[in-house]
Enzyme design. Structure first.
Site, PDB file in Angstrom:
ATOM      1  N   GLY A   7       0.714  -1.188  -0.073  1.00  0.00           N
ATOM      2  CA  GLY A   7      -0.114   0.018  -0.148  1.00  0.00           C
ATOM      3  C   GLY A   7       0.761   1.236   0.008  1.00  0.00           C
ATOM      4  O   GLY A   7       1.973   1.141   0.264  1.00  0.00           O
ATOM      5  N   MET A  47       5.929   2.578  -1.714  1.00  0.00           N
ATOM      6  CA  MET A  47       5.026   1.312  -1.569  1.00  0.00           C
ATOM      7  C   MET A  47       5.412   0.528  -0.183  1.00  0.00           C
ATOM      8  O   MET A  47       6.591   0.103  -0.397  1.00  0.00           O
ATOM      9  CB  MET A  47       4.778   0.380  -2.792  1.00  0.00           C
ATOM     10  N   HIS A  48       4.500   0.399   0.705  1.00  0.00           N
ATOM     11  CA  HIS A  48       5.120  -0.282   1.686  1.00  0.00           C
ATOM     12  C   HIS A  48       4.572  -1.698   1.431  1.00  0.00           C
ATOM     13  O   HIS A  48       3.481  -2.068   0.964  1.00  0.00           O
ATOM     14  CB  HIS A  48       4.168   0.125   3.030  1.00  0.00           C
ATOM     15  N   CYS A  49       5.564  -2.611   1.726  1.00  0.00           N
ATOM     16  CA  CYS A  49       5.308  -4.117   1.600  1.00  0.00           C
ATOM     17  C   CYS A  49       5.422  -4.734   2.944  1.00  0.00           C
ATOM     18  O   CYS A  49       6.679  -4.820   3.409  1.00  0.00           O
ATOM     19  CB  CYS A  49       6.580  -4.427   0.616  1.00  0.00           C
TER      20      CYS A  49
END
Length: 137
Positions: free
Chosen positions: A89, A103-105
């Site tokens: 997200g 983008m955070h993973c």
């Protein structure tokens, strides 16, 4: 990379050893303040301020970010995937500290209770961002 004042644009110069993956379009590195066992950042090399600046021309880049980050997690963090689904997200403005699209993973379990409860308030799911960009005129 793009903006000389942007910490993410300069990550290759300033934090080379934190980079886990790099190609001609993106960089993946560990989050400096992880909220889970696995918490990575995937950034484009091109400076894009945030998700609101994305256009339809960026859909290929977004898909590359997602596919590459997902494959990286599957290859390197398989031991966590039997129990948890990864989260991908982007921050919802104004909830970001670095003005460079990232983008955070995240693969739970969360190690930070506040983020566990706040995550859905401050992150917009990858699929929702794709739909948002696709619907732009």
């Amino acid at each position: 990379m793009g903006n000389k004042d942007c910490v993410f644009c300069r990550i290759g110069e300033t934090n080379r050893d934190s980079i886990l993956y790099e190609d001609d379009k993106i960089i993946i590195f560990k989050d400096r303040s992880p909220v889970s066992v696995v918490h990575l950042q995937c950034i484009p090399k091109r400076h894009i301020k945030n998700k609101n600046e994305l256009t339809k021309d960026d859909l290929e880049l977004l898909n590359h970010m997602y596919v590459t980050a997902r494959e990286f997690i599957v290859r390197n963090y398989q031991q966590y995937l039997y129990q948890y689904k990864p989260i991908f997200g982007f921050h919802k403005p104004p909830f970001y500290t670095v003005k460079h699209l990232h983008m955070h993973c995240i693969v739970p379990p969360y190690t930070n209770y506040i983020m566990k409860t706040m995550n859905y308030c401050i992150l917009k799911d990858f699929d929702d961002v794709i739909q948002e960009v696709e619907s732009k005129d």
